[in-house]
Design a protein around this motif. Structure first.
Motif, PDB file in Angstrom:
ATOM      1  N   ALA A 160      30.221  46.666  36.699  1.00 37.93           N
ATOM      2  CA  ALA A 160      30.657  45.810  35.425  1.00 37.93           C
ATOM      3  C   ALA A 160      31.895  45.369  35.660  1.00 37.93           C
ATOM      4  O   ALA A 160      32.328  46.090  36.745  1.00 37.93           O
ATOM      5  N   PRO A 161      32.362  44.287  35.294  1.00 43.58           N
ATOM      6  CA  PRO A 161      34.256  43.484  35.356  1.00 43.58           C
ATOM      7  C   PRO A 161      34.469  44.686  35.337  1.00 43.58           C
ATOM      8  O   PRO A 161      36.487  45.500  35.795  1.00 43.58           O
ATOM      9  N   GLU A 162      34.745  45.704  34.426  1.00 50.15           N
ATOM     10  CA  GLU A 162      35.810  46.933  33.621  1.00 50.15           C
ATOM     11  C   GLU A 162      35.811  47.389  34.546  1.00 50.15           C
ATOM     12  O   GLU A 162      37.118  48.170  34.779  1.00 50.15           O
ATOM     13  N   VAL A 163      34.718  47.813  35.469  1.00 51.23           N
ATOM     14  CA  VAL A 163      34.880  49.092  36.433  1.00 51.23           C
ATOM     15  C   VAL A 163      35.639  48.986  37.337  1.00 51.23           C
ATOM     16  O   VAL A 163      36.553  49.167  38.396  1.00 51.23           O
ATOM     17  N   LEU A 164      35.452  47.487  38.132  1.00 53.55           N
ATOM     18  CA  LEU A 164      36.457  46.844  38.629  1.00 53.55           C
ATOM     19  C   LEU A 164      38.011  46.718  38.737  1.00 53.55           C
ATOM     20  O   LEU A 164      38.602  47.361  39.407  1.00 53.55           O
ATOM     21  N   ALA A 165      37.875  46.169  37.320  1.00 56.30           N
ATOM     22  CA  ALA A 165      39.728  46.534  36.557  1.00 56.30           C
ATOM     23  C   ALA A 165      39.887  47.949  37.342  1.00 56.30           C
ATOM     24  O   ALA A 165      41.419  48.186  37.394  1.00 56.30           O
ATOM     25  N   THR A 201      29.072  52.228  40.506  1.00 56.81           N
ATOM     26  CA  THR A 201      29.179  50.775  40.475  1.00 56.81           C
ATOM     27  C   THR A 201      27.543  50.785  41.368  1.00 56.81           C
ATOM     28  O   THR A 201      26.978  51.395  40.536  1.00 56.81           O
ATOM     29  N   GLY A 202      27.602  49.218  41.327  1.00 50.37           N
ATOM     30  CA  GLY A 202      26.763  48.186  41.409  1.00 50.37           C
ATOM     31  C   GLY A 202      26.171  47.339  42.861  1.00 50.37           C
ATOM     32  O   GLY A 202      27.269  46.717  43.107  1.00 50.37           O
ATOM     33  N   HIS A 223      31.676  33.093  30.801  1.00 50.47           N
ATOM     34  CA  HIS A 223      31.440  33.729  31.075  1.00 50.47           C
ATOM     35  C   HIS A 223      31.194  35.627  32.418  1.00 50.47           C
ATOM     36  O   HIS A 223      32.704  35.657  31.673  1.00 50.47           O
ATOM     37  N   ARG A 224      30.786  36.190  32.404  1.00 51.80           N
ATOM     38  CA  ARG A 224      30.410  37.361  32.619  1.00 51.80           C
ATOM     39  C   ARG A 224      30.390  37.566  34.463  1.00 51.80           C
ATOM     40  O   ARG A 224      29.778  37.016  35.105  1.00 51.80           O
ATOM     41  N   PRO A 225      31.783  38.313  34.808  1.00 50.18           N
ATOM     42  CA  PRO A 225      31.743  37.864  36.507  1.00 50.18           C
ATOM     43  C   PRO A 225      30.783  38.464  37.107  1.00 50.18           C
ATOM     44  O   PRO A 225      30.257  39.692  36.349  1.00 50.18           O
ATOM     45  N   ARG A 226      29.940  37.954  38.624  1.00 48.94           N
ATOM     46  CA  ARG A 226      29.141  38.837  38.906  1.00 48.94           C
ATOM     47  C   ARG A 226      29.730  39.668  40.131  1.00 48.94           C
ATOM     48  O   ARG A 226      29.613  38.620  40.721  1.00 48.94           O
ATOM     49  N   ILE A 227      29.349  40.602  40.485  1.00 47.13           N
ATOM     50  CA  ILE A 227      30.633  41.363  41.514  1.00 47.13           C
ATOM     51  C   ILE A 227      29.723  42.736  42.927  1.00 47.13           C
ATOM     52  O   ILE A 227      29.092  43.082  42.105  1.00 47.13           O
TER      53      ILE A 227
END
Length: 290
Positions: free
Chosen positions: A272-277, A252-253, A5-9
């Motif tokens: 993207a979860p990598e950006v949130l990280a 970001t989006g 699962h790829r987190p939706r942010i």
């Protein structure tokens, strides 16, 4: 084969603490209903909704990024340009940033009263009507004037109000105080936050800043650009994505969700979860997870 699962942010939403129509808890419930894993609450110039939103993390199962959308402006030879700056994971008690937000909120109130007085000369709307459309402790703004105009039957929707009587070119419009964008960027950084420019290419809202200005703000510490947003067409997104890559900025989006106050659907654009990280690595606060 199992699929990870790829987190939706979604990193841009509003509650009744500013100009949304949902409570902070309701924003997280809406996020859960849309299948989101993480949502940022970014009310205008306030952190008033943070505590309630944090209390909704467990019941909804949606992680919370605490943020604020800060009103700023860039001054050019052709006049000032409004710039909205998203601040993520900053210290809400930082004296400098808190003072700037309080000054903006106070001036929004004065400005809203002056605009209401002007509107009342031509339309059946009073200050009491505007107050009736504003949540307790909310940052008063043009959306609340728009809601009062809708209730009075002057316009059919917020969008119509913003396109006509509340447009910056209308005789009823009054500007409000906002710090210079570079000053706000430094204030966010000083508070341990991560500054990202909201909808930088949304030309339908008014004049937008140049790529040169964005580059200068990147030099001052701007961390990212909100690229995937409904107010950006495909060409604008491509241009902004290329600029972000050139300047080393995060991309970001977000939905810019306001409940029923706008057509924007929560989760319609994501980050993207990598950006949130990377945002969490830079921020002073942690993401609140279930």
């Amino acid at each position: 084969m199992s699929v990870t699962h790829r987190p939706r942010i979604d990193l841009h939403t509003h509650s009744r603490a500013s100009d949304g129509t949902d409570s902070p808890h309701g924003v997280l419930a809406a996020a859960a209903g849309a299948g989101l894993d993480v949502v940022a609450l970014t009310d205008h110039d306030t952190t008033a909704g943070w505590a309630e939103a944090a209390g909704a993390v467990g019941p909804t199962g949606v992680a919370l990024v605490r943020g604020t959308e800060i009103s700023t402006r860039v001054t050019t030879e052709g006049g000032s340009i409004s710039v909205h700056l998203l601040s993520y994971l900053h210290d809400p008690d930082d004296a400098v940033l808190r003072a700037e937000c309080e000054r903006t909120r106070d001036d929004r109130l004065t400005r809203a009263r002056r605009m209401t007085d002007r509107l009342a000369e031509d339309f059946p709307v009073t200050w009491d009507d505007v107050v009736a459309q504003t949540g307790d402790g909310a940052t008063v703004g043009r959306p609340h004037l728009a809601d009062a105009l809708v209730a009075a039957g002057v316009v059919a929707s917020r969008d119509e109000a913003f396109a006509t009587v509340l447009h910056p070119g209308a005789p009823y419009y009054v500007p409000h105080y906002a710090p210079d964008t570079d000053v706000a960027v430094r204030a966010v950084l000083g508070a341990g936050g991560v500054p990202v420019m909201a909808h930088p290419g949304a030309g339908a809202r008014g004049r937008t800043v140049s790529e040169g200005t964005i580059a200068a703000l990147a030099g001052a510490g701007l961390a990212g650009l909100e690229v995937d947003h409904r107010d950006h067409d495909a060409d604008t997104r491509d241009r902004l994505r290329g600029l972000a890559d050139e300047l080393g900025l995060l991309v970001t989006g977000s939905s810019d969700y306001h409940g029923t106050g706008k057509l924007n659907r929560i989760g319609e654009h994501t980050t993207a979860p990598e950006v949130l990280a990377r945002i969490e690595e830079r921020g002073r606060l942690d993401v609140i997870r279930p």
